[in-house]
Enzyme design. Sequence first.
Site, PDB file in Angstrom:
ATOM      1  N   VAL A  68      -4.915 -12.014   0.391  1.00  0.00           N
ATOM      2  CA  VAL A  68      -4.225 -12.618  -0.758  1.00  0.00           C
ATOM      3  C   VAL A  68      -2.852 -13.199  -0.393  1.00  0.00           C
ATOM      4  O   VAL A  68      -2.215 -13.821  -1.236  1.00  0.00           O
ATOM      5  CB  VAL A  68      -4.071 -11.634  -1.949  1.00  0.00           C
ATOM      6  CG1 VAL A  68      -5.421 -11.215  -2.495  1.00  0.00           C
ATOM      7  CG2 VAL A  68      -3.209 -10.431  -1.586  1.00  0.00           C
ATOM      8  N   SER A 146       2.239  -0.065 -11.572  1.00  0.00           N
ATOM      9  CA  SER A 146       2.268   1.324 -11.101  1.00  0.00           C
ATOM     10  C   SER A 146       3.209   2.119 -11.990  1.00  0.00           C
ATOM     11  O   SER A 146       4.139   1.552 -12.593  1.00  0.00           O
ATOM     12  CB  SER A 146       2.793   1.344  -9.660  1.00  0.00           C
ATOM     13  OG  SER A 146       3.274   2.633  -9.326  1.00  0.00           O
ATOM     14  N   TYR A 159       8.187  -1.246  -3.061  1.00  0.00           N
ATOM     15  CA  TYR A 159       6.977  -1.090  -3.871  1.00  0.00           C
ATOM     16  C   TYR A 159       7.304  -1.193  -5.356  1.00  0.00           C
ATOM     17  O   TYR A 159       6.671  -1.954  -6.102  1.00  0.00           O
ATOM     18  CB  TYR A 159       6.332   0.263  -3.544  1.00  0.00           C
ATOM     19  CG  TYR A 159       5.023   0.515  -4.231  1.00  0.00           C
ATOM     20  CD1 TYR A 159       3.855  -0.104  -3.790  1.00  0.00           C
ATOM     21  CD2 TYR A 159       4.930   1.386  -5.314  1.00  0.00           C
ATOM     22  CE1 TYR A 159       2.637   0.139  -4.410  1.00  0.00           C
ATOM     23  CE2 TYR A 159       3.723   1.639  -5.933  1.00  0.00           C
ATOM     24  CZ  TYR A 159       2.572   1.005  -5.480  1.00  0.00           C
ATOM     25  OH  TYR A 159       1.371   1.239  -6.100  1.00  0.00           O
ATOM     26  N   SER A 162       8.295  -4.645  -6.436  1.00  0.00           N
ATOM     27  CA  SER A 162       7.141  -5.566  -6.464  1.00  0.00           C
ATOM     28  C   SER A 162       6.310  -5.335  -7.721  1.00  0.00           C
ATOM     29  O   SER A 162       5.808  -6.282  -8.330  1.00  0.00           O
ATOM     30  CB  SER A 162       6.277  -5.404  -5.208  1.00  0.00           C
ATOM     31  OG  SER A 162       5.540  -4.188  -5.222  1.00  0.00           O
ATOM     32  N   LYS A 163       6.185  -4.075  -8.140  1.00  0.00           N
ATOM     33  CA  LYS A 163       5.354  -3.776  -9.315  1.00  0.00           C
ATOM     34  C   LYS A 163       6.068  -4.154 -10.612  1.00  0.00           C
ATOM     35  O   LYS A 163       5.435  -4.581 -11.587  1.00  0.00           O
ATOM     36  CB  LYS A 163       4.957  -2.292  -9.306  1.00  0.00           C
ATOM     37  CG  LYS A 163       4.069  -1.905  -8.128  1.00  0.00           C
ATOM     38  CD  LYS A 163       2.769  -2.700  -8.116  1.00  0.00           C
ATOM     39  CE  LYS A 163       1.787  -2.222  -7.076  1.00  0.00           C
ATOM     40  NZ  LYS A 163       0.541  -2.983  -7.082  1.00  0.00           N
ATOM     41  N   ILE A 192      -3.121   8.287  -8.280  1.00  0.00           N
ATOM     42  CA  ILE A 192      -4.585   8.220  -8.201  1.00  0.00           C
ATOM     43  C   ILE A 192      -4.990   8.558  -6.761  1.00  0.00           C
ATOM     44  O   ILE A 192      -4.435   7.985  -5.819  1.00  0.00           O
ATOM     45  CB  ILE A 192      -5.100   6.804  -8.556  1.00  0.00           C
ATOM     46  CG1 ILE A 192      -4.498   6.293  -9.878  1.00  0.00           C
ATOM     47  CG2 ILE A 192      -6.621   6.773  -8.572  1.00  0.00           C
ATOM     48  CD1 ILE A 192      -4.856   7.076 -11.114  1.00  0.00           C
TER      49      ILE A 192
HETATM   50  P1  NAP Z   1      -6.363   1.275  -1.459  1.00  0.00           P
HETATM   51  O1  NAP Z   1      -7.458   2.272  -1.546  1.00  0.00           O
HETATM   52  O2  NAP Z   1      -5.500   1.230  -0.258  1.00  0.00           O
HETATM   53  O3  NAP Z   1      -6.978  -0.162  -1.774  1.00  0.00           O
HETATM   54  C1  NAP Z   1      -6.225  -1.319  -1.662  1.00  0.00           C
HETATM   55  C2  NAP Z   1      -7.102  -2.396  -1.086  1.00  0.00           C
HETATM   56  O4  NAP Z   1      -6.345  -3.620  -1.067  1.00  0.00           O
HETATM   57  C3  NAP Z   1      -7.501  -2.090   0.367  1.00  0.00           C
HETATM   58  O5  NAP Z   1      -8.852  -2.372   0.598  1.00  0.00           O
HETATM   59  C4  NAP Z   1      -6.580  -3.023   1.128  1.00  0.00           C
HETATM   60  O6  NAP Z   1      -7.061  -3.377   2.408  1.00  0.00           O
HETATM   61  C5  NAP Z   1      -6.542  -4.215   0.218  1.00  0.00           C
HETATM   62  N1  NAP Z   1      -5.481  -5.139   0.581  1.00  0.00           N
HETATM   63  C6  NAP Z   1      -4.233  -4.836   1.018  1.00  0.00           C
HETATM   64  N2  NAP Z   1      -3.570  -5.959   1.323  1.00  0.00           N
HETATM   65  C7  NAP Z   1      -4.418  -6.991   1.087  1.00  0.00           C
HETATM   66  C8  NAP Z   1      -4.311  -8.395   1.240  1.00  0.00           C
HETATM   67  N3  NAP Z   1      -3.220  -8.970   1.760  1.00  0.00           N
HETATM   68  N4  NAP Z   1      -5.355  -9.161   0.891  1.00  0.00           N
HETATM   69  C9  NAP Z   1      -6.496  -8.603   0.405  1.00  0.00           C
HETATM   70  N5  NAP Z   1      -6.664  -7.274   0.281  1.00  0.00           N
HETATM   71  C10 NAP Z   1      -5.627  -6.473   0.614  1.00  0.00           C
HETATM   72  O7  NAP Z   1      -5.339   1.491  -2.665  1.00  0.00           O
HETATM   73  P2  NAP Z   1      -5.541   1.863  -4.213  1.00  0.00           P
HETATM   74  O8  NAP Z   1      -4.860   3.147  -4.402  1.00  0.00           O
HETATM   75  O9  NAP Z   1      -6.925   1.679  -4.631  1.00  0.00           O
HETATM   76  O10 NAP Z   1      -4.597   0.760  -4.864  1.00  0.00           O
HETATM   77  C11 NAP Z   1      -5.083  -0.372  -5.563  1.00  0.00           C
HETATM   78  C12 NAP Z   1      -3.939  -0.941  -6.387  1.00  0.00           C
HETATM   79  O11 NAP Z   1      -3.482   0.033  -7.326  1.00  0.00           O
HETATM   80  C13 NAP Z   1      -2.711  -1.320  -5.559  1.00  0.00           C
HETATM   81  O12 NAP Z   1      -2.159  -2.505  -6.084  1.00  0.00           O
HETATM   82  C14 NAP Z   1      -1.776  -0.150  -5.778  1.00  0.00           C
HETATM   83  O13 NAP Z   1      -0.425  -0.510  -5.607  1.00  0.00           O
HETATM   84  C15 NAP Z   1      -2.095   0.213  -7.205  1.00  0.00           C
HETATM   85  N6  NAP Z   1      -1.750   1.580  -7.581  1.00  0.00           N
HETATM   86  C16 NAP Z   1      -2.268   2.653  -6.900  1.00  0.00           C
HETATM   87  C17 NAP Z   1      -1.911   3.933  -7.293  1.00  0.00           C
HETATM   88  C18 NAP Z   1      -2.416   5.162  -6.598  1.00  0.00           C
HETATM   89  O14 NAP Z   1      -1.889   6.268  -6.870  1.00  0.00           O
HETATM   90  N7  NAP Z   1      -3.413   5.062  -5.724  1.00  0.00           N
HETATM   91  C19 NAP Z   1      -1.031   4.124  -8.370  1.00  0.00           C
HETATM   92  C20 NAP Z   1      -0.529   3.013  -9.023  1.00  0.00           C
HETATM   93  C21 NAP Z   1      -0.898   1.745  -8.623  1.00  0.00           C
HETATM   94  P3  NAP Z   1      -6.497  -2.519   3.680  1.00  0.00           P
HETATM   95  O15 NAP Z   1      -7.174  -1.196   3.590  1.00  0.00           O
HETATM   96  O16 NAP Z   1      -6.901  -3.358   4.833  1.00  0.00           O
HETATM   97  O17 NAP Z   1      -4.999  -2.425   3.493  1.00  0.00           O
END
Ligand code: NAP
Length: 265
Positions: A68, A146, A159, A162-163, A192
């Site tokens: 992205v 977030s 982080y 950005s959010k 999460i």
């Molecule tokens: P995750 O399991 O790490 O999934 C994120 C996915 O995005 C990964 O497959 C990652 O690929 C991919 N990604 C990263 N950079 C990218 C890029 N430049 N282009 C395309 N894909 C890319 O994380 P998640 O916890 O599911 O998080 C998903 C979203 O929710 C994020 O925006 C995160 O900030 C938000 N969020 C998460 C939490 C939490 O507690 N987990 C809480 C609040 C918000 P790689 O593995 O190669 O990096």
Amino acid sequence: MPLKAYDLTGRTALVTGAASGIGRASAVLLAEAGATVVCADRDGPGVRETAELIEKAGGAARARQLDVTDRAQIAETVAETVRDHGRLDVLAAIAGIMHSSSVLETDDADLDRVLGVNFKGVLHSAQEAARVMTAQRSGSIITMASGAIDTGARGLLCYSVSKAAVVQLTRTLATELGPLGIRANAIAPGFIRTPMTSHYGTGSDGSFDETVQARAEASLVRMAPLGRVGTPEDVAGSVLFLASDASAFTTGQILRPNGGVAMPW
Ligand code: NAP
């Protein structure tokens, strides 16, 4: 068959970050609700696995390797989606990265990298999707903020900034595109359990240790009225709501699947 308001039959959704965690669970649930889902992520094998999961369950999916931070790739993915499926009804811009450093340690390279994925990646995805949705006069754009937007958090400068920017982008999208029939809403999940947060459970030998993870999560669990941390499926439910007609009068809002940890107005 889902309730009619949640039924996405005949609609097409593009989900970024679909190889893992929240993005994968959301892609799977949108497909279960009947959408054709274009699963996009920079992790090619991971995103193909998500598409296979959907197809094995009888759903319709397409896998697309997409970074992205590359605007041309986003434009190509959106164009390919419209060419193959005729429309784009839902963008779930979920791809994101985490970075930890204190204010005094943060350098411009860290900031640029995090903003490049978490803010510009969402902005460019929304711009490309909105061009198609504007012509259709319909669509739902879902962004992933977030819980970090609601409080100061040590070490999360890049982080959380950005959010917060994602939230303001979402409000602007909702304001400018509402008259054209396009809704935009943000989701601000609490903690999460996903690959992004599983590093808290790294044991002394470098492998994942459930006891170490549970210890790291204990204070969050105590703070949560629902008494647990979240799962990717908890957030996917919010994505489905915002993608579907169940949220037809909802735009410019922040939905917080967080177990009740924060309750801002
Ligand atoms: P995750 O399991 O790490 O999934 C994120 C996915 O995005 C990964 O497959 C990652 O690929 C991919 N990604 C990263 N950079 C990218 C890029 N430049 N282009 C395309 N894909 C890319 O994380 P998640 O916890 O599911 O998080 C998903 C979203 O929710 C994020 O925006 C995160 O900030 C938000 N969020 C998460 C939490 C939490 O507690 N987990 C809480 C609040 C918000 P790689 O593995 O190669 O990096």
